[in-house]
Write a protein that holds these residues in place. Structure first.
Motif, short mmCIF file in Angstrom:
data_model
loop_
_atom_site.label_atom_id
_atom_site.label_comp_id
_atom_site.label_asym_id
_atom_site.label_seq_id
_atom_site.Cartn_x
_atom_site.Cartn_y
_atom_site.Cartn_z
N THR A 200 0.87 -1.18 0.00
CA THR A 200 0.00 0.00 0.00
C THR A 200 0.91 1.24 0.00
OG1 THR A 200 -0.16 0.34 2.39
CG2 THR A 200 -1.62 -1.33 1.44
N ASP A 201 0.32 2.40 0.25
CA ASP A 201 1.15 3.62 0.21
C ASP A 201 1.93 3.87 1.49
OD1 ASP A 201 0.32 4.21 -2.32
OD2 ASP A 201 -1.22 5.66 -1.72
N ILE A 202 1.79 2.98 2.48
CA ILE A 202 2.36 3.37 3.78
C ILE A 202 3.64 2.63 4.18
CG2 ILE A 202 0.12 4.23 4.64
CD1 ILE A 202 1.29 1.27 6.35
N GLU A 203 3.94 1.51 3.54
CA GLU A 203 5.08 0.72 4.02
C GLU A 203 6.41 1.43 3.76
OE1 GLU A 203 2.67 -0.55 2.17
OE2 GLU A 203 1.70 -2.01 3.50
N VAL A 361 -4.54 8.48 0.22
CA VAL A 361 -3.45 7.53 0.49
C VAL A 361 -4.05 6.12 0.52
CG1 VAL A 361 -1.71 6.82 2.18
CG2 VAL A 361 -2.16 9.26 1.78
N LEU A 362 -3.47 5.23 -0.28
CA LEU A 362 -4.04 3.88 -0.36
C LEU A 362 -3.69 3.02 0.86
CD1 LEU A 362 -5.45 1.61 -2.04
CD2 LEU A 362 -3.16 1.00 -2.84
N THR A 363 -4.71 2.51 1.51
CA THR A 363 -4.52 1.45 2.51
C THR A 363 -5.51 0.33 2.15
OG1 THR A 363 -6.22 2.16 4.07
CG2 THR A 363 -4.01 3.17 4.30
N GLN A 371 -16.28 -0.47 -3.86
CA GLN A 371 -16.62 -1.72 -4.55
C GLN A 371 -15.86 -1.89 -5.86
OE1 GLN A 371 -20.87 -2.06 -4.80
NE2 GLN A 371 -20.77 -4.17 -4.11
N THR A 372 -15.66 -0.79 -6.55
CA THR A 372 -14.94 -0.87 -7.83
C THR A 372 -13.52 -1.36 -7.58
OG1 THR A 372 -16.17 1.09 -8.42
CG2 THR A 372 -14.41 0.44 -9.94
N TYR A 373 -12.87 -0.75 -6.57
CA TYR A 373 -11.50 -1.15 -6.25
C TYR A 373 -11.45 -2.61 -5.80
CZ TYR A 373 -6.87 -1.22 -4.11
OH TYR A 373 -5.58 -1.54 -3.78
N GLY A 466 -15.25 4.56 4.52
CA GLY A 466 -14.78 5.60 3.60
C GLY A 466 -13.51 6.28 4.05
N SER A 467 -12.96 5.91 5.19
CA SER A 467 -11.73 6.53 5.66
C SER A 467 -10.60 5.50 5.65
CB SER A 467 -11.90 7.05 7.09
OG SER A 467 -12.90 8.03 7.11
N ASN A 468 -9.39 6.04 5.67
CA ASN A 468 -8.20 5.17 5.64
C ASN A 468 -7.41 5.30 6.93
OD1 ASN A 468 -8.79 4.64 2.88
ND2 ASN A 468 -7.89 6.62 2.38
#
Ligand code: FAD
Length: 626
Positions: A200-203, A361-363, A371-373, A466-468
């Protein structure tokens, strides 16, 4: 909304694995293995390689081959809050034990998930695959007096025997492609060991932030020095994207052997002993319950207890082997008074901090609310075994305590520790453990608290849709606390009393307090800080050591590594099994599970358990010349 994984496997499971309760009871087995979990299946697989040796395994859980909740890395565990089902807290897979209320945690009850399925806890674990620093294994030789076969060097061939290792594609900041890493790993073993191909975006920013505050990246954490931050291996098959575990990697590949029988959904209630012969106390077989009916299977050579560190002591005690006071109070005939059984329980306590991550930021939370993702990722996973659904926790970092506290804090903590220990009545095994721990922590060369970061919320607090989020974790790797597991019922289906005695020794709380403070500092460092909106749990209201202490005592959980309850150590130290894993005083009963590990090691324990079980199989093969 949510990922489109089917919540349950709808295929028909074999009612049994080619046997049933009555025919199993009539079969002649050389070895009866109690528990078809991580270690038990390794042992059964290796012994039954010789077609002349017959092996029977009795497992309480179901046989669930091809179950997507077990197989899909992100499915059953990390996204336990999604609508795709969960392994933990689900009685189909999990014994769902609970501790007694913890005295030092204001009565907090700790959930103790344990695998109850063919494959045991390897079917429900988080798949992190680590090897500890050499000193942790060398202690088994020197401190616990088990001989050089039980040392880092003695175990190395067995670690390799387990693995089919694939080198990492992605590298973390500061990580070099170290050829020595490949030399540490095996390439022909049953368990597929690989690395995340999706992050993801955090590692990467988390690792870079640790580097910026003095924690280097370790390019070869498996080479005898586990310390500092690293990209961890995991037990996932990179070709299929599926969890690689004792159920599929060992048992399933041996299922056609006529000399190996596994009876699932059968609960072992006791071992039967004969005391009449000249060999002393001999196990003649075991009793197991299926559909309310008790069956007995006889054993020609040995009973192998592999029911895990929380259930093996229960079975011994139900069979009359244990502390005579506990047994007599329950009206159980004492076969062998053995007060150390079920004692020496150790585990890695952990505290968690939740942070809200900025919206773009992707998590992994995106799998839950978009749903699309989630559909896209499901397709990617199904077609190429990659993407978010293949994710397991990637960042691990066992840090020496001195990296997280300054020298005056360390000195103050250490003198408090010495004062606490001086007031304690210690058993012989505790004495040597504490001396070893003191010298290990003072050396500054061993991981004392481990950081990791999970790219999703809902771990320490409830995630808003809806939150990361990210959850960062502080784990105490070498606690001083010692608990126990004992029966308080003669009913084998009632869980034993589990008391890990978390944080009863003030030092253990201090380690978690300073570890949590360090995790906050880490998350406040760039470049990870720039991706965060703020700390949710415990929140910046918690500042002083006292406030952190109060938080930690509400927030402790287990990292699910209970061990030590049937410790391998010399008899003089109060060990339960000898270096051949035989229970002292019993002619033909061995323990092959996490219970034999005499003291916590500085990493997650599954690879060590696999290696130990491989070695156990070799020991038994050489005993019988098979
Ligand atoms: C949720 C979770 C996450 C974890 N994450 C990691 C990780 O990421 N990395 C890591 O290294 N380690 C991890 N671990 C730890 C690791 O998976 C376990 O320590 C290890 O699998 C234990 O192996 P074992 O052989 O001792 O016991 P188990 O694998 O638990 O096997 C015991 C088996 O015995 C069976 N059994 C018990 N009693 C009876 C009975 N009376 N009759 C019949 N059968 C019985 C059980 O059903 C089970 O199948 C995790 C553990 C859990 C629970």
């Amino acid at each position: 909304a949510g990922a489109t994984l089917q919540p349950q496997y709808n295929g028909s499971y074999p009612a049994s694995t080619g046997t049933d309760a009555a025919s199993f009871a009539k079969t002649k087995f050389d070895f009866v293995v109690v528990g078809g979990g991580t270690a038990g299946l390794v042992f059964a697989y290796r012994l039954s390689e010789n077609p002349k040796v017959s092996v029977g395994v009795i497992e309480a859980g179901q046989y669930r081959p091809d179950d997507p909740l077990i197989g899909t890395p992100t499915a059953g565990n990390l996204l336990g809050n999604a609508d795709i089902g969960t392994l933990l807290g689900n009685p189909t897979y999990d014994w769902m034990f609970q501790s007694v209320p913890q005295t030092a945690l204001n009565g907090l009850v700790i959930d103790y998930p344990r695998g109850k399925v063919v494959g045991g806890s390897s079917a429900i674990n988080s798949m992190i695959w680590q090897r500890a620093s050499d000193v942790d294994y060398d202690n088994w030789n020197t401190v616990f007096q088990n001989g050089p076969g039980w040392s880092a060097q003695g175990l190395e061939p067995y670690f390799k025997r387990v693995e089919s290792w694939t080198e990492p594609e992605l590298l973390f900041p500061g990580q070099q492609r170290d050829p020595a890493l490949a030399n540490e790993h095996g390439t022909n073993g049953p368990i597929s060991v690989s690395y995340d191909t999706f992050l993801t975006d955090i590692e990467v920013p988390s690792v870079a932030a640790a580097n910026s505050i003095g924690i280097p990246t370790n390019s070869n954490p498996d080479g005898g020095n586990e310390t500092f931050i690293a990209l961890t291996a995991r037990s996932v098959d990179p070709k299929t994207g599926l969890r690689s575990y004792a159920g599929n990697a060992y048992y399933q590949t041996a299922i056609g052997r006529p000399n190996l029988k596994l009876l699932s959904q059968a609960v072992v209630s006791k071992i039967n002993f004969s005391k009449s012969g000249k060999s002393g106390i001999v196990a003649t077989g075991v009793n197991y319950i299926v559909g309310g009916k008790t069956y007995t299977v006889n054993v020609e050579k040995e009973v192998i207890l592999a029911a895990g560190s929380l259930k093996t002591p229960q079975i011994l005690e139900l069979s009359g082997v244990g502390n005579k006071t506990i047994l007599s109070n329950l009206g159980i005939d004492v076969v062998l008074d053995f007060p150390q059984i079920g004692e020496n329980l150790q585990d890695h306590p952990v505290t968690l901090l939740d942070f809200k991550v900025k919206d773009d930021v992707l998590t992994l939370d995106r799998l839950n609310y978009n749903q699309t993702y989630s559909f896209e990722q499901q397709v990617l996973y199904n077609t190429s075994a990659s993407g978010a659904m293949s994710y397991t926790e990637a960042v691990v970092g066992p840090l020496p305590l001195q990296k997280t506290v300054d020298s005056s804090t360390f000195d103050a903590m250490f003198s408090n520790l010495t004062a606490t220990l001086a007031t304690q009545q210690q058993t012989p095994i505790q004495k040597v453990q504490y001396a070893a721990l003191e010298s290990m922590v003072k050396s500054g060369a061993v991981g004392w608290f481990e950081l990791t970061v999970v790219p999703s919320g809902g771990v320490a607090s409830t995630a808003a849709n809806g939150s990361n989020y990210l959850t960062s974790v502080a784990i105490e790797l070498h606690p001083f606390g010692r608990g126990y597991v004992h029966i308080n019922s003669t009913d084998p289906t009632v869980q034993p009393v589990i008391d890990p005695k978390f944080l009863e020794i003030p030092w253990d709380a201090e380690v978690l307090v300073h570890g949590s403070q360090w995790v906050r500092k880490w998350m406040q460092s760039e470049p990870i800080a720039g991706l965060l909106e703020g700390e949710i749990t415990p929140s910046l209201n918690v500042q002083s050591d006292e406030e952190w202490d109060a938080y930690v005592r509400t927030a402790v959980r287990t990292t699910n590594h209970p061990l030590g309850t049937t410790a391998m150590a010399s008899r003089a130290l109060g060990g339960v099994v000898d270096p051949n894993l035989k229970v002292y005083g019993l002619a033909n009963v061995r323990v092959v599970d996490a219970g034999i590990i005499p003291m916590t090691i500085g990493v997650a324990i599954q690879s060590t358990i696999y290696a130990m079980a491989e070695k156990a199989a070799d020991l038994v093969k050489s005993t019988y010349g098979i």
